[in-house]
Design a protein around this motif. Structure first.
Motif, mmCIF file in Angstrom:
data_model
loop_
_atom_site.group_PDB
_atom_site.id
_atom_site.type_symbol
_atom_site.label_atom_id
_atom_site.label_comp_id
_atom_site.label_asym_id
_atom_site.label_seq_id
_atom_site.Cartn_x
_atom_site.Cartn_y
_atom_site.Cartn_z
ATOM 1 N N MET A 144 0.827 -1.205 0.000
ATOM 2 C CA MET A 144 0.000 0.000 0.000
ATOM 3 C C MET A 144 0.864 1.259 0.000
ATOM 4 O O MET A 144 0.506 2.280 -0.585
ATOM 5 C CB MET A 144 -0.936 -0.005 1.217
ATOM 6 C CG MET A 144 -1.923 -1.149 1.219
ATOM 7 S SD MET A 144 -2.927 -1.173 -0.289
ATOM 8 C CE MET A 144 -3.799 -2.736 -0.089
ATOM 9 N N GLY A 145 2.032 1.183 0.656
ATOM 10 C CA GLY A 145 2.930 2.329 0.706
ATOM 11 C C GLY A 145 3.496 2.696 -0.654
ATOM 12 O O GLY A 145 3.833 3.858 -0.908
ATOM 13 N N HIS A 155 0.741 3.302 -10.167
ATOM 14 C CA HIS A 155 0.735 2.361 -11.297
ATOM 15 C C HIS A 155 1.345 1.021 -10.891
ATOM 16 O O HIS A 155 0.910 -0.029 -11.378
ATOM 17 C CB HIS A 155 1.522 2.956 -12.470
ATOM 18 C CG HIS A 155 1.613 2.039 -13.656
ATOM 19 N ND1 HIS A 155 0.655 1.984 -14.635
ATOM 20 C CD2 HIS A 155 2.551 1.107 -14.003
ATOM 21 C CE1 HIS A 155 0.995 1.078 -15.538
ATOM 22 N NE2 HIS A 155 2.140 0.545 -15.182
ATOM 23 N N LEU A 156 2.334 1.030 -10.000
ATOM 24 C CA LEU A 156 3.062 -0.186 -9.657
ATOM 25 C C LEU A 156 2.521 -0.894 -8.417
ATOM 26 O O LEU A 156 3.036 -1.943 -8.032
ATOM 27 C CB LEU A 156 4.545 0.145 -9.449
ATOM 28 C CG LEU A 156 5.295 0.590 -10.704
ATOM 29 C CD1 LEU A 156 6.727 0.983 -10.366
ATOM 30 C CD2 LEU A 156 5.290 -0.519 -11.750
ATOM 31 N N LYS A 157 1.489 -0.327 -7.798
ATOM 32 C CA LYS A 157 0.915 -0.965 -6.602
ATOM 33 C C LYS A 157 0.492 -2.399 -6.900
ATOM 34 O O LYS A 157 0.814 -3.339 -6.160
ATOM 35 C CB LYS A 157 -0.273 -0.144 -6.112
ATOM 36 C CG LYS A 157 -1.059 -0.796 -4.997
ATOM 37 C CD LYS A 157 -2.304 0.030 -4.672
ATOM 38 C CE LYS A 157 -3.228 -0.686 -3.714
ATOM 39 N NZ LYS A 157 -4.464 0.096 -3.467
ATOM 40 N N ALA A 158 -0.237 -2.620 -7.984
ATOM 41 C CA ALA A 158 -0.701 -3.969 -8.321
ATOM 42 C C ALA A 158 0.454 -4.875 -8.720
ATOM 43 O O ALA A 158 0.389 -6.087 -8.513
ATOM 44 C CB ALA A 158 -1.736 -3.894 -9.447
ATOM 45 N N PHE A 159 1.503 -4.294 -9.284
ATOM 46 C CA PHE A 159 2.701 -5.088 -9.623
ATOM 47 C C PHE A 159 3.277 -5.718 -8.353
ATOM 48 O O PHE A 159 3.533 -6.927 -8.297
ATOM 49 C CB PHE A 159 3.734 -4.189 -10.299
ATOM 50 C CG PHE A 159 5.102 -4.809 -10.438
ATOM 51 C CD1 PHE A 159 5.382 -5.693 -11.456
ATOM 52 C CD2 PHE A 159 6.115 -4.487 -9.528
ATOM 53 C CE1 PHE A 159 6.649 -6.274 -11.574
ATOM 54 C CE2 PHE A 159 7.370 -5.054 -9.639
ATOM 55 C CZ PHE A 159 7.639 -5.954 -10.674
ATOM 56 N N VAL A 234 -7.418 -9.611 -6.761
ATOM 57 C CA VAL A 234 -8.365 -9.477 -7.874
ATOM 58 C C VAL A 234 -8.845 -8.032 -7.971
ATOM 59 O O VAL A 234 -8.849 -7.424 -9.047
ATOM 60 C CB VAL A 234 -9.570 -10.432 -7.697
ATOM 61 C CG1 VAL A 234 -10.630 -10.148 -8.768
ATOM 62 C CG2 VAL A 234 -9.117 -11.880 -7.786
ATOM 63 N N ARG A 235 -9.245 -7.469 -6.826
ATOM 64 C CA ARG A 235 -9.716 -6.079 -6.820
ATOM 65 C C ARG A 235 -8.611 -5.126 -7.231
ATOM 66 O O ARG A 235 -8.836 -4.158 -7.975
ATOM 67 C CB ARG A 235 -10.242 -5.712 -5.424
ATOM 68 C CG ARG A 235 -11.522 -6.447 -5.029
ATOM 69 C CD ARG A 235 -12.134 -5.827 -3.776
ATOM 70 N NE ARG A 235 -11.237 -5.943 -2.621
ATOM 71 C CZ ARG A 235 -11.246 -6.969 -1.787
ATOM 72 N NH1 ARG A 235 -12.082 -7.986 -1.974
ATOM 73 N NH2 ARG A 235 -10.421 -7.002 -0.746
ATOM 74 N N MET A 236 -7.411 -5.383 -6.747
ATOM 75 C CA MET A 236 -6.278 -4.519 -7.056
ATOM 76 C C MET A 236 -6.008 -4.493 -8.565
ATOM 77 O O MET A 236 -5.773 -3.429 -9.163
ATOM 78 C CB MET A 236 -5.046 -5.024 -6.298
ATOM 79 C CG MET A 236 -3.942 -4.002 -6.113
ATOM 80 S SD MET A 236 -2.570 -4.678 -5.131
ATOM 81 C CE MET A 236 -3.357 -4.844 -3.518
ATOM 82 N N SER A 263 13.855 -3.290 -13.847
ATOM 83 C CA SER A 263 14.080 -3.466 -12.417
ATOM 84 C C SER A 263 14.496 -2.171 -11.728
ATOM 85 O O SER A 263 14.153 -1.949 -10.563
ATOM 86 C CB SER A 263 15.134 -4.550 -12.181
ATOM 87 O OG SER A 263 16.357 -4.217 -12.835
ATOM 88 N N LYS A 264 15.228 -1.308 -12.420
ATOM 89 C CA LYS A 264 15.664 -0.058 -11.780
ATOM 90 C C LYS A 264 14.465 0.818 -11.430
ATOM 91 O O LYS A 264 14.412 1.421 -10.357
ATOM 92 C CB LYS A 264 16.609 0.717 -12.692
ATOM 93 C CG LYS A 264 17.158 1.983 -12.028
ATOM 94 C CD LYS A 264 18.050 2.762 -12.954
ATOM 95 C CE LYS A 264 18.699 3.943 -12.213
ATOM 96 N NZ LYS A 264 17.702 4.803 -11.530
ATOM 97 N N GLU A 265 13.479 0.847 -12.324
ATOM 98 C CA GLU A 265 12.328 1.716 -12.094
ATOM 99 C C GLU A 265 11.503 1.221 -10.909
ATOM 100 O O GLU A 265 11.187 1.991 -9.998
ATOM 101 C CB GLU A 265 11.457 1.791 -13.352
ATOM 102 C CG GLU A 265 10.314 2.775 -13.204
ATOM 103 C CD GLU A 265 9.598 3.040 -14.518
ATOM 104 O OE1 GLU A 265 8.572 3.735 -14.476
ATOM 105 O OE2 GLU A 265 10.066 2.554 -15.561
ATOM 106 N N TYR A 266 11.137 -0.063 -10.905
ATOM 107 C CA TYR A 266 10.342 -0.530 -9.765
ATOM 108 C C TYR A 266 11.197 -0.663 -8.504
ATOM 109 O O TYR A 266 10.694 -0.573 -7.387
ATOM 110 C CB TYR A 266 9.572 -1.813 -10.088
ATOM 111 C CG TYR A 266 10.375 -3.071 -10.334
ATOM 112 C CD1 TYR A 266 11.023 -3.752 -9.311
ATOM 113 C CD2 TYR A 266 10.428 -3.631 -11.610
ATOM 114 C CE1 TYR A 266 11.722 -4.931 -9.543
ATOM 115 C CE2 TYR A 266 11.116 -4.804 -11.851
ATOM 116 C CZ TYR A 266 11.761 -5.452 -10.815
ATOM 117 O OH TYR A 266 12.451 -6.618 -11.040
#
Length: 352
Positions: A144-145, A155-159, A234-236, A263-266
């Motif tokens: 969540m953070g 954008h990357l939360k679900a990742f 699923v919701r995410m 990998s550098k970006e995430y």
């Protein structure tokens, strides 16, 4: 037409590898040949090759046990002469062994000479240090953070959710596409992992991209792995698709400019989220140091929830042997619980 033709500016023929200079050229008969056979070797490259030839031993010298021992000793050192990590040595030795087997195949050696010396690679402790694997509450807060770290974080939360709730490897999550997802409005869903896109450097791919498209780790090229995912993921994913859409090729997660997520970006987003969520004292330790920690947290959660080790291994894409080696402490704790349950059942049977 005479001489060699450099295709770096266009034309037809075999594609360049990794965007580097072509390794083939046309000869006088318009046939593709190795560049070294139709062009003179540049002076700097020739000098380097001459140096290598002078400093190298002949393959046949490996028939002497002392030479084999010297080679194995060199594999156990870093470039600065200090001892290399056990994992590093254990990665290098199989490569050396494969080279020796190829020499036997080419009839340069009578047999693989490794058994001529009494040498063993250092033992590796693969067991995970669970002091630094986030628990369920912390893993959730870290995911969540991530969303609080600017629009890219959102954008990357679900990742990162896929790394935890589906225990996907980062390279598997970056390749995840819409057709791979079963996302019902309610209840559990499913991810069908089919590809892995690890970063290997543009010099080593046929496309010139800095990542490679492969099958799943240690699986046949066309193999897939089905992973049931809980309603929270699923919701995410549904929210992610509704908010950000997908790439032209169906990929869920994209780089800032729309390309392949690297990998550098995430990794940068993860570092920022980690500093936001952890205390100063926790951030100074290896706790949740890398995004891969979420995968370990997910696998640990499955085991501690009582999921059978065989099913955990299947969902995580591990063999049973690897699961028991890496997650020995968790599995041992479950065995203790099982022993207590069996003992209680036996005691109740004796009381009847």
């Amino acid at each position: 037409m005479s001489g060699a033709v450099d295709r770096s500016g266009g034309g037809h023929g075999p594609p360049a590898r990794g965007g580097t200079r072509e390794r083939a050229a046309l000869d006088a008969e318009e046939k593709w040949q190795p560049r070294t056979e139709v062009e003179p070797i540049p002076d700097d490259i020739r000098a380097a090759l001459d140096w290598v030839a002078r400093k190298s031993l002949k393959v046949t010298d490996l028939e002497a046990p002392s030479v084999v021992r010297s080679a194995l000793h060199a594999l156990s050192l870093k470039l600065d002469g200090k001892a290399a990590a056990a994992n590093t040595v254990n990665r290098k030795v199989p490569v050396f062994s494969n080279a020796l087997r190829y020499a036997v195949e080419c009839e340069l050696l009578a047999k693989v000479p490794l058994d001529k010396v009494d040498w063993k690679a250092p033992e590796v402790d693969d067991e995970i240090d669970f002091r630094y694997v986030p628990g369920a509450d912390l893993a959730k807060r870290l995911v969540m953070g991530v969303a609080e770290q600017s629009e890219r974080g959102a954008h990357l939360k679900a990742f990162f959710g896929c790394l935890y709730y589906a225990a996907a490897r980062p390279a598997e999550a970056t390749a995840l596409a819409l057709p791979d997802c079963v996302l019902p409005e309610t209840g559990w869903g499913e991810l069908v992992l089919a590809r892995s896109t690890p970063r290997v450097g543009s010099a080593w791919t046929d496309t010139g991209e800095s990542f490679d498209s492969r099958g799943l780790k240690r699986r046949a090229r066309n193999a897939t792995r089905s992973v049931p995912i809980p309603p929270v993921l699923v919701r995410m994913l549904r929210e992610h698709i509704a908010t950000f859409g997908v790439a032209a090729d169906g990929r869920l997660f994209r780089a800032t400019q729309g390309g392949h997520l690297l990998s550098k970006e995430y990794g940068d987003i993860w570092k920022a989220a980690r500093l936001t969520v952890l205390t100063e004292a926790e951030a100074a330790t290896p706790l949740a140091e890398k995004p891969y920690s979420l995968r370990r947290a997910g696998v640990s959660l499955w085991l501690m929830s009582g999921v059978a080790p065989a099913e955990v291994a299947r969902r995580a894409g591990h063999s049973i042997a690897v699961l028991f080696r890496f997650y020995a402490k968790v599995i041992h704790g479950l065995q203790q619980q099982a022993n207590e349950q069996i003992e209680q059942a036996l005691a109740e049977a004796n009381d009847q």
